[in-house]
Design an enzyme around this catalytic site. Structure first.
Site, PDB file in Angstrom:
ATOM      1  N   THR A 180       0.836  -1.215   0.000  1.00  0.00           N
ATOM      2  CA  THR A 180       0.000   0.000   0.000  1.00  0.00           C
ATOM      3  C   THR A 180       0.869   1.263   0.000  1.00  0.00           C
ATOM      4  O   THR A 180       0.735   2.125  -0.870  1.00  0.00           O
ATOM      5  CB  THR A 180      -0.909   0.003   1.261  1.00  0.00           C
ATOM      6  OG1 THR A 180      -1.612  -1.235   1.286  1.00  0.00           O
ATOM      7  CG2 THR A 180      -1.875   1.153   1.250  1.00  0.00           C
ATOM      8  N   VAL A 181       1.779   1.362   0.969  1.00  0.00           N
ATOM      9  CA  VAL A 181       2.570   2.591   1.099  1.00  0.00           C
ATOM     10  C   VAL A 181       3.629   2.680  -0.009  1.00  0.00           C
ATOM     11  O   VAL A 181       3.806   3.726  -0.646  1.00  0.00           O
ATOM     12  CB  VAL A 181       3.237   2.668   2.498  1.00  0.00           C
ATOM     13  CG1 VAL A 181       4.006   3.965   2.638  1.00  0.00           C
ATOM     14  CG2 VAL A 181       2.196   2.552   3.605  1.00  0.00           C
ATOM     15  N   LYS A 239       6.418   1.668  12.637  1.00  0.00           N
ATOM     16  CA  LYS A 239       6.288   2.062  14.056  1.00  0.00           C
ATOM     17  C   LYS A 239       6.746   0.970  15.009  1.00  0.00           C
ATOM     18  O   LYS A 239       7.379   1.232  16.022  1.00  0.00           O
ATOM     19  CB  LYS A 239       4.847   2.482  14.364  1.00  0.00           C
ATOM     20  CG  LYS A 239       3.815   1.393  14.144  1.00  0.00           C
ATOM     21  CD  LYS A 239       2.540   1.906  13.530  1.00  0.00           C
ATOM     22  CE  LYS A 239       2.373   1.294  12.173  1.00  0.00           C
ATOM     23  NZ  LYS A 239       1.213   1.636  11.444  1.00  0.00           N
ATOM     24  N   VAL A 286       3.989   7.598  12.650  1.00  0.00           N
ATOM     25  CA  VAL A 286       2.947   8.015  13.607  1.00  0.00           C
ATOM     26  C   VAL A 286       1.932   8.881  12.869  1.00  0.00           C
ATOM     27  O   VAL A 286       2.286   9.899  12.284  1.00  0.00           O
ATOM     28  CB  VAL A 286       3.548   8.837  14.777  1.00  0.00           C
ATOM     29  CG1 VAL A 286       2.463   9.214  15.771  1.00  0.00           C
ATOM     30  CG2 VAL A 286       4.655   8.075  15.465  1.00  0.00           C
ATOM     31  N   GLY A 305     -11.073  -2.629   4.155  1.00  0.00           N
ATOM     32  CA  GLY A 305      -9.613  -2.602   4.138  1.00  0.00           C
ATOM     33  C   GLY A 305      -9.017  -1.786   5.281  1.00  0.00           C
ATOM     34  O   GLY A 305      -7.814  -1.546   5.322  1.00  0.00           O
ATOM     35  N   GLU A 314      -7.070  -5.482   9.352  1.00  0.00           N
ATOM     36  CA  GLU A 314      -6.473  -6.665   8.735  1.00  0.00           C
ATOM     37  C   GLU A 314      -7.271  -7.902   9.104  1.00  0.00           C
ATOM     38  O   GLU A 314      -8.099  -7.868  10.026  1.00  0.00           O
ATOM     39  CB  GLU A 314      -5.032  -6.796   9.217  1.00  0.00           C
ATOM     40  CG  GLU A 314      -4.187  -5.654   8.682  1.00  0.00           C
ATOM     41  CD  GLU A 314      -2.753  -5.709   9.159  1.00  0.00           C
ATOM     42  OE1 GLU A 314      -2.261  -6.807   9.448  1.00  0.00           O
ATOM     43  OE2 GLU A 314      -2.152  -4.631   9.238  1.00  0.00           O
ATOM     44  N   ASP A 370      -0.864  -1.174  18.123  1.00  0.00           N
ATOM     45  CA  ASP A 370      -0.487  -0.159  17.140  1.00  0.00           C
ATOM     46  C   ASP A 370      -0.415   1.231  17.805  1.00  0.00           C
ATOM     47  O   ASP A 370       0.577   1.950  17.648  1.00  0.00           O
ATOM     48  CB  ASP A 370      -1.530  -0.177  16.001  1.00  0.00           C
ATOM     49  CG  ASP A 370      -1.297   0.896  14.976  1.00  0.00           C
ATOM     50  OD1 ASP A 370      -0.451   0.680  14.088  1.00  0.00           O
ATOM     51  OD2 ASP A 370      -1.945   1.958  15.053  1.00  0.00           O
ATOM     52  N   LYS A 412       2.895   3.843  18.604  1.00  0.00           N
ATOM     53  CA  LYS A 412       2.905   5.249  18.186  1.00  0.00           C
ATOM     54  C   LYS A 412       3.092   6.193  19.374  1.00  0.00           C
ATOM     55  O   LYS A 412       3.829   7.170  19.277  1.00  0.00           O
ATOM     56  CB  LYS A 412       1.600   5.570  17.447  1.00  0.00           C
ATOM     57  CG  LYS A 412       1.513   4.850  16.098  1.00  0.00           C
ATOM     58  CD  LYS A 412       0.124   4.988  15.523  1.00  0.00           C
ATOM     59  CE  LYS A 412      -0.009   4.318  14.168  1.00  0.00           C
ATOM     60  NZ  LYS A 412      -1.412   4.247  13.734  1.00  0.00           N
ATOM     61  N   GLY A 450      -3.400   5.116   4.860  1.00  0.00           N
ATOM     62  CA  GLY A 450      -3.828   5.160   3.462  1.00  0.00           C
ATOM     63  C   GLY A 450      -2.648   5.398   2.547  1.00  0.00           C
ATOM     64  O   GLY A 450      -1.640   5.983   2.940  1.00  0.00           O
TER      65      GLY A 450
HETATM   66  N1  LIG Z   1      -0.889   1.098   5.173  1.00  0.00           N
HETATM   67  C1  LIG Z   1      -0.894   2.276   5.779  1.00  0.00           C
HETATM   68  O1  LIG Z   1      -1.809   3.079   5.618  1.00  0.00           O
HETATM   69  C2  LIG Z   1       0.239   2.649   6.697  1.00  0.00           C
HETATM   70  C3  LIG Z   1       0.202   3.872   7.396  1.00  0.00           C
HETATM   71  C4  LIG Z   1       1.301   4.254   8.190  1.00  0.00           C
HETATM   72  C5  LIG Z   1       2.370   3.393   8.312  1.00  0.00           C
HETATM   73  N2  LIG Z   1       2.362   2.183   7.646  1.00  0.00           N
HETATM   74  C6  LIG Z   1       3.522   1.314   7.792  1.00  0.00           C
HETATM   75  O2  LIG Z   1       4.126   1.177   6.510  1.00  0.00           O
HETATM   76  C7  LIG Z   1       4.718  -0.105   6.392  1.00  0.00           C
HETATM   77  C8  LIG Z   1       4.155  -0.805   5.148  1.00  0.00           C
HETATM   78  O3  LIG Z   1       2.765  -0.933   5.273  1.00  0.00           O
HETATM   79  P1  LIG Z   1       1.858  -1.406   4.026  1.00  0.00           P
HETATM   80  O4  LIG Z   1       0.452  -1.209   4.471  1.00  0.00           O
HETATM   81  O5  LIG Z   1       2.322  -0.770   2.782  1.00  0.00           O
HETATM   82  O6  LIG Z   1       2.183  -2.962   4.003  1.00  0.00           O
HETATM   83  P2  LIG Z   1       1.834  -4.023   2.864  1.00  0.00           P
HETATM   84  O7  LIG Z   1       0.770  -3.496   1.983  1.00  0.00           O
HETATM   85  O8  LIG Z   1       1.635  -5.315   3.535  1.00  0.00           O
HETATM   86  O9  LIG Z   1       3.176  -4.098   2.005  1.00  0.00           O
HETATM   87  C9  LIG Z   1       4.374  -4.615   2.477  1.00  0.00           C
HETATM   88  C10 LIG Z   1       5.349  -4.707   1.331  1.00  0.00           C
HETATM   89  O10 LIG Z   1       6.610  -5.082   1.813  1.00  0.00           O
HETATM   90  C11 LIG Z   1       7.099  -6.216   1.101  1.00  0.00           C
HETATM   91  N3  LIG Z   1       7.915  -6.982   2.051  1.00  0.00           N
HETATM   92  C12 LIG Z   1       7.534  -7.519   3.239  1.00  0.00           C
HETATM   93  N4  LIG Z   1       8.592  -8.088   3.843  1.00  0.00           N
HETATM   94  C13 LIG Z   1       9.644  -7.912   3.023  1.00  0.00           C
HETATM   95  C14 LIG Z   1      11.011  -8.293   3.071  1.00  0.00           C
HETATM   96  N5  LIG Z   1      11.509  -8.967   4.095  1.00  0.00           N
HETATM   97  N6  LIG Z   1      11.826  -7.963   2.038  1.00  0.00           N
HETATM   98  C15 LIG Z   1      11.329  -7.286   0.973  1.00  0.00           C
HETATM   99  N7  LIG Z   1      10.054  -6.878   0.880  1.00  0.00           N
HETATM  100  C16 LIG Z   1       9.217  -7.209   1.879  1.00  0.00           C
HETATM  101  C17 LIG Z   1       5.874  -6.937   0.601  1.00  0.00           C
HETATM  102  O11 LIG Z   1       6.227  -7.701  -0.535  1.00  0.00           O
HETATM  103  P3  LIG Z   1       5.118  -8.476  -1.420  1.00  0.00           P
HETATM  104  O12 LIG Z   1       4.351  -7.382  -2.109  1.00  0.00           O
HETATM  105  O13 LIG Z   1       5.895  -9.285  -2.367  1.00  0.00           O
HETATM  106  O14 LIG Z   1       4.297  -9.259  -0.446  1.00  0.00           O
HETATM  107  C18 LIG Z   1       4.968  -5.734   0.272  1.00  0.00           C
HETATM  108  O15 LIG Z   1       5.270  -5.238  -1.024  1.00  0.00           O
HETATM  109  C19 LIG Z   1       4.431  -0.833   7.719  1.00  0.00           C
HETATM  110  O16 LIG Z   1       5.499  -0.626   8.592  1.00  0.00           O
HETATM  111  C20 LIG Z   1       3.195  -0.098   8.230  1.00  0.00           C
HETATM  112  O17 LIG Z   1       3.058  -0.167   9.639  1.00  0.00           O
HETATM  113  C21 LIG Z   1       1.327   1.804   6.853  1.00  0.00           C
END
Ligand SMILES: NC(=O)c1ccc[n+]([C@@H]2O[C@H](COP(=O)([O-])OP(=O)(O)OC[C@H]3O[C@@H](n4cnc5c(N)ncnc54)[C@H](OP(=O)(O)O)[C@@H]3O)[C@@H](O)[C@H]2O)c1
Length: 422
Positions: A14-15, A94, A121, A176, A179, A190, A194, A296
């Protein structure tokens, strides 16, 4: 021609995808390579170079900045290698920072690189950098906020649509927001990560997350939400950290995450759905509140790319990183145990409707020096039981726990829920 800033990105979820899209129009920044876990996964966007070996990225001498948007603790070792290779880090992680931030920041300082983490955060809300720069003249006494959008969405839906916790969790999962395994959000982990990160920068102390009390929203029922409403409150999952003086020891920190009854005339009560809000109290600023999207694709990418651009401008100007972005403190905070905190409480009690029941509750409160602010019986149910609501004045957490134990000695009285009042 100006030198391009070269990035290695770990994560394209997502990010990560949001970051790549936002960077696509910026010609002075080059994405050298992106690492993912599963190369064969179908993706909406393509990048020039992709690998499933993130070591290729952290060891690549061409890369200036590692953007870690993978999440989890697996990346800890990778980031240590990157820092030793003199790469700046931008992360949204975080949990990693709350658990291992101290080690990473020490290593970054030794290697003269920075770790930027605005997205870790409250997603898209600018908070870390403003606290470290524009608000740096302040001495803060308190930070409190709604830091988890998923739980705020669930509580809002429970209140507005009169639905159960399970129904609202399912809605959040379908949209979405939550999880498949919602534990991290609904059990308060979570928000705990933060508030640990926020406390660290607001109070300039390292935080032991093992000493942060956290409680989620799984015990909140629609009855509590309805009753709270009748008494002039909303129920919110609030993360807070306050400077306290206890037993003549000043500068103790009271850091915790749990549901609270927030009076409807407080600003946090108006924060709905997945929105986040953070209230800071300090001198000379007084009170300041930050509100916005806590998660998001694009809001989070806004913070991540902002960090990348800050690093770019600093390297360009002086080849030296702004000192304010570096972590300078190494002392751990003295953290208060939840038993020693003072709060007002809402108790929802189920009792057999016999003469003297309210008296027994009053006596148990008196025994532990607890003053009542309100006690109300809500009629009598068909089975002769009664719902009794108690709201106390301020008392020690350890005393309310003793009072509950005492009052429940009689099988006629059961405290069904106990929620702190803000
Ligand atoms: N989503 C949000 O709105 C949000 C907001 C603030 C902070 N965050 C933080 O941002 C981070 C990412 O969140 P997300 O929602 O984007 O997660 P996500 O959608 O689950 O994406 C994670 C990505 O990381 C890859 N990945 C996981 N482990 C890996 C590794 N060991 N080596 C290489 N690539 C790896 C995955 O690969 P694959 O695609 O191949 O599975 C995927 O592309 C997290 O720390 C989360 O807490 C997220």
């Amino acid at each position: 021609m100006e030198k391009k800033l070269k990035l290695g990105i770990i994560g394209l979820g997502t990010v990560g995808q949001g970051v790549v899209k936002v960077l696509s129009g910026m010609h002075d920044i080059e994405i050298v390579c992106v690492a993912v876990k599963n190369l064969s996964k179908k993706r909406d966007i393509s990048v020039d170079s992709i690998t499933d070996n993130p070591l290729d990225i952290v060891n690549n001498p061409d890369i200036d900045v590692i953007v870690e948007v993978a999440g989890g603790l697996e990346v800890f070792d990778l980031l240590k290698i990157a820092i030793r290779n003199k790469k700046h880090i931008v992360t949204a992680n975080k949990e990693l920072l709350a658990r291992h931030g101290s080690e990473l920041f020490d290593l970054a300082r030794k290697n003269n690189v920075v770790i930027m983490y605005e997205a870790a955060v409250a997603g898209g809300i600018p908070l870390i950098y403003p606290i470290k720069t524009s608000l740096s003249a302040n001495v803060f006494s308190e930070v409190a906020g709604i830091l988890n959008g998923t739980t705020n969405y669930i509580l809002t839906k429970m209140e507005e649509e009169n639905l159960s916790y399970d129904e609202c969790l399912l809605k959040a999962q379908q949209l979405g927001y939550a999880e498949t395994n919602p534990k991290g959000d609904v059990e308060g982990f979570d928000a705990m990560y933060k508030i640990a990160i926020l406390s660290n920068i607001v109070f300039n102390k390292r935080i032991d997350i093992g000493k942060i009390y956290h409680e989620g929203i799984t015990n909140i029922s629609s009855i509590d939400i309805k009753l709270a409403d009748e008494f002039g409150y909303k129920i919110k999952l609030v993360a807070q950290a306050k400077k306290m003086c206890i037993n003549q020891e000043s500068d103790m920190l009271d850091i915790r995450v749990h549901p609270v009854l927030v009076s409807k005339n407080q600003s946090l009560a108006d924060i709905k759905n997945a929105t986040n809000a953070i209230l800071l109290k300090g001198f000379p600023v007084g009170e300041v509140m930050f509100v916005g999207a806590g998660a998001g694709e694009f809001p989070t990418a806004s913070s991540v790319v902002g960090d990348i651009l800050t690093i770019k401008s600093e390297i360009k100007e002086k080849n030296k990183i702004l000192p304010m972005t570096v972590c300078h403190h190494s002392e751990y905070a003295k953290q208060i145990n939840i038993d020693d905190t003072v709060n007002c409480y809402y108790l929802r009690i189920n009792a057999v409707n016999t003469p003297g029941t309210i008296g027994k509750i009053g006596l148990a409160c008196g025994k532990f020096n607890i003053n009542l602010s309100c006690i109300l019986q809500k009629g009598v149910n068909d089975d002769r039981s009664a719902t009794i609501i108690v709201i106390t004045e301020e008392c020690f957490e350890k005393d309310i726990n003793l009072m509950i134990k005492d009052v429940e000695k009689t099988s006629e009285i059961k405290v069904l829920n106990r929620i702190r009042v803000m």
